[in-house]
Design a protein around this motif. Sequence first.
Motif, PDB file in Angstrom:
ATOM      1  N   ALA A 187       2.895  75.118  38.032  1.00 37.63           N
ATOM      2  CA  ALA A 187       4.059  75.208  38.929  1.00 37.63           C
ATOM      3  C   ALA A 187       3.597  75.612  40.335  1.00 37.63           C
ATOM      4  CB  ALA A 187       5.072  76.223  38.394  1.00 37.63           C
ATOM      5  N   GLY A 188       2.668  76.555  40.407  1.00 40.01           N
ATOM      6  CA  GLY A 188       2.132  76.979  41.708  1.00 40.01           C
ATOM      7  C   GLY A 188       1.419  75.834  42.398  1.00 40.01           C
ATOM      8  N   GLY A 189       0.698  75.021  41.627  1.00 39.34           N
ATOM      9  CA  GLY A 189       0.006  73.859  42.178  1.00 39.34           C
ATOM     10  C   GLY A 189       0.995  72.858  42.757  1.00 39.34           C
ATOM     11  N   SER A 193       8.012  71.362  50.629  1.00 45.60           N
ATOM     12  CA  SER A 193       9.368  71.135  51.119  1.00 45.60           C
ATOM     13  C   SER A 193      10.372  71.032  49.966  1.00 45.60           C
ATOM     14  CB  SER A 193       9.412  69.849  51.940  1.00 45.60           C
ATOM     15  OG  SER A 193       9.002  68.786  51.113  1.00 45.60           O
ATOM     16  N   ARG A 194       9.876  70.934  48.722  1.00 43.21           N
ATOM     17  CA  ARG A 194      10.793  70.825  47.593  1.00 43.21           C
ATOM     18  C   ARG A 194      11.252  72.211  47.149  1.00 43.21           C
ATOM     19  NH1 ARG A 194      11.237  65.462  45.314  1.00 43.21           N
ATOM     20  NH2 ARG A 194      10.121  64.246  46.853  1.00 43.21           N
ATOM     21  N   SER A 195      12.104  72.220  46.139  1.00 48.23           N
ATOM     22  CA  SER A 195      12.644  73.511  45.710  1.00 48.23           C
ATOM     23  C   SER A 195      11.509  74.390  45.166  1.00 48.23           C
ATOM     24  CB  SER A 195      13.693  73.303  44.632  1.00 48.23           C
ATOM     25  OG  SER A 195      13.067  73.298  43.388  1.00 48.23           O
ATOM     26  N   ASP A 196      11.772  75.686  45.111  1.00 52.45           N
ATOM     27  CA  ASP A 196      10.781  76.635  44.629  1.00 52.45           C
ATOM     28  C   ASP A 196      10.452  76.445  43.167  1.00 52.45           C
ATOM     29  OD1 ASP A 196      10.297  77.791  46.912  1.00 52.45           O
ATOM     30  OD2 ASP A 196      11.394  79.667  46.516  1.00 52.45           O
ATOM     31  N   ALA A 197      11.387  75.831  42.452  1.00 56.93           N
ATOM     32  CA  ALA A 197      11.198  75.698  41.008  1.00 56.93           C
ATOM     33  C   ALA A 197      10.987  74.232  40.656  1.00 56.93           C
ATOM     34  CB  ALA A 197      12.413  76.254  40.282  1.00 56.93           C
ATOM     35  N   PRO A 252       8.271  63.759  42.064  1.00 57.53           N
ATOM     36  CA  PRO A 252       6.949  63.184  41.743  1.00 57.53           C
ATOM     37  C   PRO A 252       6.189  63.893  40.623  1.00 57.53           C
ATOM     38  CG  PRO A 252       6.980  64.114  43.982  1.00 57.53           C
ATOM     39  CD  PRO A 252       8.308  64.411  43.376  1.00 57.53           C
ATOM     40  N   LEU A 253       6.411  65.210  40.477  1.00 56.86           N
ATOM     41  CA  LEU A 253       5.580  65.991  39.546  1.00 56.86           C
ATOM     42  C   LEU A 253       6.434  66.956  38.734  1.00 56.86           C
ATOM     43  CD1 LEU A 253       2.742  67.096  42.048  1.00 56.86           C
ATOM     44  CD2 LEU A 253       2.654  65.153  40.462  1.00 56.86           C
ATOM     45  N   ALA A 254       5.932  67.304  37.550  1.00 59.03           N
ATOM     46  CA  ALA A 254       6.621  68.318  36.739  1.00 59.03           C
ATOM     47  C   ALA A 254       5.616  69.153  35.965  1.00 59.03           C
ATOM     48  CB  ALA A 254       7.581  67.659  35.755  1.00 59.03           C
ATOM     49  N   VAL A 255       6.066  70.340  35.611  1.00 60.57           N
ATOM     50  CA  VAL A 255       5.339  71.211  34.687  1.00 60.57           C
ATOM     51  C   VAL A 255       5.776  70.807  33.278  1.00 60.57           C
ATOM     52  CG1 VAL A 255       5.003  73.610  33.953  1.00 60.57           C
ATOM     53  CG2 VAL A 255       5.606  73.097  36.350  1.00 60.57           C
TER      54      VAL A 255
END
Length: 434
Positions: free
Chosen positions: A357-359, A366-370, A222-225
């Motif tokens: 990324a922290g946001g 539940s998604r990956s850390d990165a 859903p989201l990206a940096v």
Amino acid sequence: MSTTALLRAAPDAIAAAARRVMARCDELARVSAESGSIERVYLSPEHARVNRLAAEWMRELGMQTWQDAAGNQVGRIGDPSAPALLMGSHLDTVIDAGRYDGIAGVLIALEVVRLLRVPADGEAGDGWTVPLPFALEVVAFSDEEGTRFGKALLGSSAVAGTWDASWWALTDADGVSLRQAFLEFGLDPGRVGEAARRPDELVGYLEAHIEQGPELDRAGEPLAVVSSIASARRFHLVVEGEARHAGGTPYDMRHDALLGASEAALAVERICAGEHHIMGTVGRFEAFPGAVNVIPGEVQFSLDLRGEFDASRDHVWDALSRQLDEIMGRRGLRWRSREVHSAPAVFCAPLLQDVVAGGIRATLPSRSDAPPVIFSRAGHDGMALGAIAEVGMLFLRNPDGISHHPDEAVSAGDVAHGIRALAEAVLLRGAEPR
Ligand code: GLV
Ligand code: MN
Ligand code: MN
């Protein structure tokens, strides 16, 4: 309660905020120069109408509001003497646009203010502030697309203090100059410099935007940096040949400008597609005199060129220029170009990439850390703001990657994620030294 826990405890408020963003995108879509489609260009009556709506929504949140000297609508909340973290995007559109490009980013920023604001002296009704070491400002930029005058980022360039006096002579399709349009809108061209902000007044610029491409949709994210925004150049090109009789002129006597320009458009595709992260588009193409029984004597067309790096973009323009020399020479045609827009690549600040990324991590634990990191091929107001502030961007999934088209979409669920992630990013930025 930590600030993140505060947002976690507000799922209903965030869902309501997302519904409000979707409804307001629909409301703004009705403010259009064309009935049945969306068209809202710089310094138009529609621009004035959406600014009035945005100002109303800002005031509703307890923000102080003003329209700046370039027609950008601004709202501010928090300590009047503190530097500000800017958030926002643009309210202008391309022709026959979708309803989310730019608009969603402005409205998401307003919902972030709604989530983060607190009563100024402990009691609602006596004004609002934000519990942050900086003020928050939301900017609805007035011209990002460059639809009317060809030059993009006019609104944000004024804010960045990079307005160029040569732009006053730019004209729209009806021959109205930028200077005249300013006057007709009620702005004073002599005061455009007053829209400029000083770097020391700003903590940074954070923008949420739909991706305008398919990467997130394909990845099911859903989201990206955003890591960087592509550099861009735009040109107006003219090919000159000779207009002659369509029946009487044998092929060996023809200098058909349309055929030369068509070969040029194909060369744009061939050369750009062969390079890494370079996009070239001929979006406007007009033949003159435009009669069915006359060989075209002149063609005017546009070229939009983007690249991850300024040097690779410029290298492609040089290669294209050589190719155009070859094509036109072979066909007995002449060509010339005028550059109407140029913007360097902007790299998002490491700190703002980290907080975005922290946001995302706080929003989607539940998604990956990165979270995914994406290079933006589309242009954004941050390209201009990069001259005076650190820039960070959050991308929202854009189903099917379709944008600059009426079918442009984003889901309310993803908007809810985007609101939360941007609010978390602001809080994380607040926890860092200024
Ligand atoms: C703006 O959307 C642009 O990238 O042209
Ligand atoms: Mn756009
Ligand atoms: Mn945009």
